[in-house]
Write a protein that holds these residues in place. Structure first.
Motif, PDB file in Angstrom:
ATOM      1  N   MET A  90      49.237  40.003  33.445  1.00 36.68           N
ATOM      2  CA  MET A  90      47.899  39.811  34.044  1.00 36.68           C
ATOM      3  C   MET A  90      47.064  41.071  33.851  1.00 36.68           C
ATOM      4  SD  MET A  90      46.875  38.806  37.965  1.00 36.68           S
ATOM      5  CE  MET A  90      46.888  40.475  38.658  1.00 36.68           C
ATOM      6  N   GLU A  91      47.651  42.234  34.082  1.00 32.76           N
ATOM      7  CA  GLU A  91      46.940  43.506  33.911  1.00 32.76           C
ATOM      8  C   GLU A  91      46.460  43.661  32.470  1.00 32.76           C
ATOM      9  OE1 GLU A  91      49.732  46.429  35.191  1.00 32.76           O
ATOM     10  OE2 GLU A  91      49.444  45.983  37.329  1.00 32.76           O
ATOM     11  N   LYS A  92      47.346  43.323  31.540  1.00 31.63           N
ATOM     12  CA  LYS A  92      47.023  43.474  30.106  1.00 31.63           C
ATOM     13  C   LYS A  92      45.811  42.607  29.754  1.00 31.63           C
ATOM     14  CE  LYS A  92      49.472  41.565  26.699  1.00 31.63           C
ATOM     15  NZ  LYS A  92      50.655  41.214  25.852  1.00 31.63           N
ATOM     16  N   TYR A  93      45.860  41.340  30.102  1.00 33.24           N
ATOM     17  CA  TYR A  93      44.770  40.416  29.724  1.00 33.24           C
ATOM     18  C   TYR A  93      43.499  40.713  30.504  1.00 33.24           C
ATOM     19  CZ  TYR A  93      48.374  37.828  27.248  1.00 33.24           C
ATOM     20  OH  TYR A  93      49.401  37.480  26.390  1.00 33.24           O
ATOM     21  N   ALA A  94      43.630  40.979  31.805  1.00 34.06           N
ATOM     22  CA  ALA A  94      42.431  41.210  32.627  1.00 34.06           C
ATOM     23  C   ALA A  94      41.713  42.496  32.204  1.00 34.06           C
ATOM     24  CB  ALA A  94      42.842  41.285  34.096  1.00 34.06           C
ATOM     25  N   SER A  95      42.484  43.520  31.918  1.00 34.88           N
ATOM     26  CA  SER A  95      41.848  44.815  31.574  1.00 34.88           C
ATOM     27  C   SER A  95      41.137  44.752  30.234  1.00 34.88           C
ATOM     28  CB  SER A  95      42.894  45.936  31.564  1.00 34.88           C
ATOM     29  OG  SER A  95      43.932  45.633  30.662  1.00 34.88           O
ATOM     30  N   ARG A  96      41.528  43.814  29.386  1.00 30.08           N
ATOM     31  CA  ARG A  96      40.858  43.666  28.075  1.00 30.08           C
ATOM     32  C   ARG A  96      39.469  43.063  28.229  1.00 30.08           C
ATOM     33  NH1 ARG A  96      45.415  40.699  24.449  1.00 30.08           N
ATOM     34  NH2 ARG A  96      46.877  42.458  24.139  1.00 30.08           N
ATOM     35  N   ILE A  97      39.277  42.336  29.332  1.00 26.56           N
ATOM     36  CA  ILE A  97      38.010  41.598  29.502  1.00 26.56           C
ATOM     37  C   ILE A  97      36.875  42.541  29.897  1.00 26.56           C
ATOM     38  CG2 ILE A  97      36.860  39.869  30.971  1.00 26.56           C
ATOM     39  CD1 ILE A  97      39.587  38.411  31.109  1.00 26.56           C
ATOM     40  N   ILE A  98      37.207  43.573  30.675  1.00 25.61           N
ATOM     41  CA  ILE A  98      36.101  44.346  31.269  1.00 25.61           C
ATOM     42  C   ILE A  98      35.494  45.336  30.271  1.00 25.61           C
ATOM     43  CG2 ILE A  98      36.941  44.153  33.642  1.00 25.61           C
ATOM     44  CD1 ILE A  98      37.630  47.155  33.368  1.00 25.61           C
ATOM     45  N   ASN A  99      34.225  45.630  30.561  1.00 26.09           N
ATOM     46  CA  ASN A  99      33.492  46.662  29.812  1.00 26.09           C
ATOM     47  C   ASN A  99      33.606  47.940  30.637  1.00 26.09           C
ATOM     48  OD1 ASN A  99      31.167  48.434  29.492  1.00 26.09           O
ATOM     49  ND2 ASN A  99      30.405  46.924  28.034  1.00 26.09           N
ATOM     50  N   ASP A 100      34.276  48.936  30.072  1.00 27.17           N
ATOM     51  CA  ASP A 100      34.610  50.134  30.859  1.00 27.17           C
ATOM     52  C   ASP A 100      33.406  50.814  31.494  1.00 27.17           C
ATOM     53  OD1 ASP A 100      37.289  50.036  30.819  1.00 27.17           O
ATOM     54  OD2 ASP A 100      37.574  51.381  29.121  1.00 27.17           O
ATOM     55  N   SER A 101      32.270  50.750  30.834  1.00 23.30           N
ATOM     56  CA  SER A 101      31.131  51.501  31.398  1.00 23.30           C
ATOM     57  C   SER A 101      30.344  50.674  32.407  1.00 23.30           C
ATOM     58  CB  SER A 101      30.205  51.955  30.265  1.00 23.30           C
ATOM     59  OG  SER A 101      29.715  50.797  29.602  1.00 23.30           O
ATOM     60  N   GLU A 102      30.490  49.350  32.362  1.00 19.65           N
ATOM     61  CA  GLU A 102      29.673  48.510  33.257  1.00 19.65           C
ATOM     62  C   GLU A 102      30.476  47.874  34.398  1.00 19.65           C
ATOM     63  OE1 GLU A 102      26.885  46.822  29.631  1.00 19.65           O
ATOM     64  OE2 GLU A 102      27.395  45.508  31.316  1.00 19.65           O
ATOM     65  N   ASP A 103      31.763  47.619  34.131  1.00 19.97           N
ATOM     66  CA  ASP A 103      32.538  46.814  35.079  1.00 19.97           C
ATOM     67  C   ASP A 103      33.603  47.671  35.775  1.00 19.97           C
ATOM     68  OD1 ASP A 103      31.099  44.769  33.894  1.00 19.97           O
ATOM     69  OD2 ASP A 103      32.715  44.263  32.494  1.00 19.97           O
ATOM     70  N   SER A 104      34.208  47.035  36.798  1.00 17.62           N
ATOM     71  CA  SER A 104      35.314  47.715  37.496  1.00 17.62           C
ATOM     72  C   SER A 104      36.375  46.674  37.849  1.00 17.62           C
ATOM     73  CB  SER A 104      34.776  48.363  38.778  1.00 17.62           C
ATOM     74  OG  SER A 104      35.831  48.711  39.658  1.00 17.62           O
ATOM     75  N   LEU A 105      37.645  47.044  37.636  1.00 18.08           N
ATOM     76  CA  LEU A 105      38.767  46.162  37.983  1.00 18.08           C
ATOM     77  C   LEU A 105      39.795  46.998  38.733  1.00 18.08           C
ATOM     78  CD1 LEU A 105      40.541  43.531  37.625  1.00 18.08           C
ATOM     79  CD2 LEU A 105      41.347  44.547  35.469  1.00 18.08           C
ATOM     80  N   ARG A 106      40.243  46.523  39.865  1.00 19.68           N
ATOM     81  CA  ARG A 106      41.293  47.223  40.638  1.00 19.68           C
ATOM     82  C   ARG A 106      42.404  46.225  40.925  1.00 19.68           C
ATOM     83  NH1 ARG A 106      39.144  52.109  42.560  1.00 19.68           N
ATOM     84  NH2 ARG A 106      40.592  52.397  44.286  1.00 19.68           N
ATOM     85  N   ILE A 107      43.632  46.609  40.637  1.00 18.14           N
ATOM     86  CA  ILE A 107      44.787  45.736  40.915  1.00 18.14           C
ATOM     87  C   ILE A 107      45.759  46.493  41.808  1.00 18.14           C
ATOM     88  CG2 ILE A 107      46.737  44.514  39.904  1.00 18.14           C
ATOM     89  CD1 ILE A 107      45.019  43.855  37.498  1.00 18.14           C
ATOM     90  N   TYR A 108      45.955  45.930  43.008  1.00 20.70           N
ATOM     91  CA  TYR A 108      46.837  46.550  43.997  1.00 20.70           C
ATOM     92  C   TYR A 108      48.161  45.797  44.013  1.00 20.70           C
ATOM     93  CZ  TYR A 108      42.527  48.564  45.976  1.00 20.70           C
ATOM     94  OH  TYR A 108      41.328  49.235  46.158  1.00 20.70           O
ATOM     95  N   ARG A 109      49.261  46.529  44.002  1.00 22.75           N
ATOM     96  CA  ARG A 109      50.568  45.897  44.218  1.00 22.75           C
ATOM     97  C   ARG A 109      50.927  46.163  45.675  1.00 22.75           C
ATOM     98  NH1 ARG A 109      54.289  46.495  38.730  1.00 22.75           N
ATOM     99  NH2 ARG A 109      52.611  46.218  37.259  1.00 22.75           N
ATOM    100  N   LEU A 110      50.721  45.156  46.484  1.00 26.35           N
ATOM    101  CA  LEU A 110      50.908  45.343  47.924  1.00 26.35           C
ATOM    102  C   LEU A 110      52.391  45.347  48.263  1.00 26.35           C
ATOM    103  CD1 LEU A 110      48.188  42.893  49.327  1.00 26.35           C
ATOM    104  CD2 LEU A 110      47.966  45.281  48.644  1.00 26.35           C
TER     105      LEU A 110
END
Lengths: 101, 101
Positions: B59-79
């Motif tokens: 999930m991290e691999k595919y999701a992180s490919r989608i975002i634009n590093d300068s415009e977007d933000s993605l945070r994934i917490y392993r609770l």
């Protein structure tokens, strides 16, 4: 990609994550003002803070009053130590340091 | 107000929280599609899932490919187990049950 493990040495505190979906602009601004008193904004609708039980209960009390139950959503997580978080893209760098103790 | 303690009895899994800020509509739709394969939407830009290490890395691999590093933000917490979450307002009720084992 930035990875960190959240840990707080002061045992009386823990990491709190507050996320919200608020349709109304006025309510959303009030939520930002409210959460900013306790936590740091890490994304548009997400705040991270290191709070005592009392502070967290207070934040919950004030924040929950702001939302409209039928239109909005508020979730507050009390994270446990050693919760891992990975972030990509625009991060609020200053919050990265603030969170780690 | 709804309160629950997240706990997973299957030790090979843990609760993952993915939150994102994505400006572009197309990218945001792609993120929803991507995360929906692994997790349940609990807020507009927040997904909760119960994943194995392999699923989470995927999930991290595919999701992180989608975002634009300068415009977007993605945070994934392993609770970690026994993370407490309180929710007010519109909750995605079916996800509440799915998360608790």
């Amino acid at each position: 990609m930035n990875e960190k493990e959240i840990a707080v040495t002061d045992v009386s505190r823990y990491i709190v994550l507050a996320i919200y979906d608020i349709a109304d602009n006025k309510r959303r601004q009030n939520m930002v003002k409210c959460l900013s008193r306790y936590a740091v904004r890490v994304q548009k609708s997400c705040f991270e803070g290191i709070l005592t039980t009392k502070q967290c209960s207070q934040m919950e009390k004030y924040a929950s009053r702001i939302i409209n139950d039928s239109e909005d959503s508020l979730r507050i997580y009390r994270l446990r130590d050693h919760t891992k978080v990975k972030s990509w893209g625009r991060g609020h760098i200053e919050t990265e340091d603030v969170v780690i103790f």
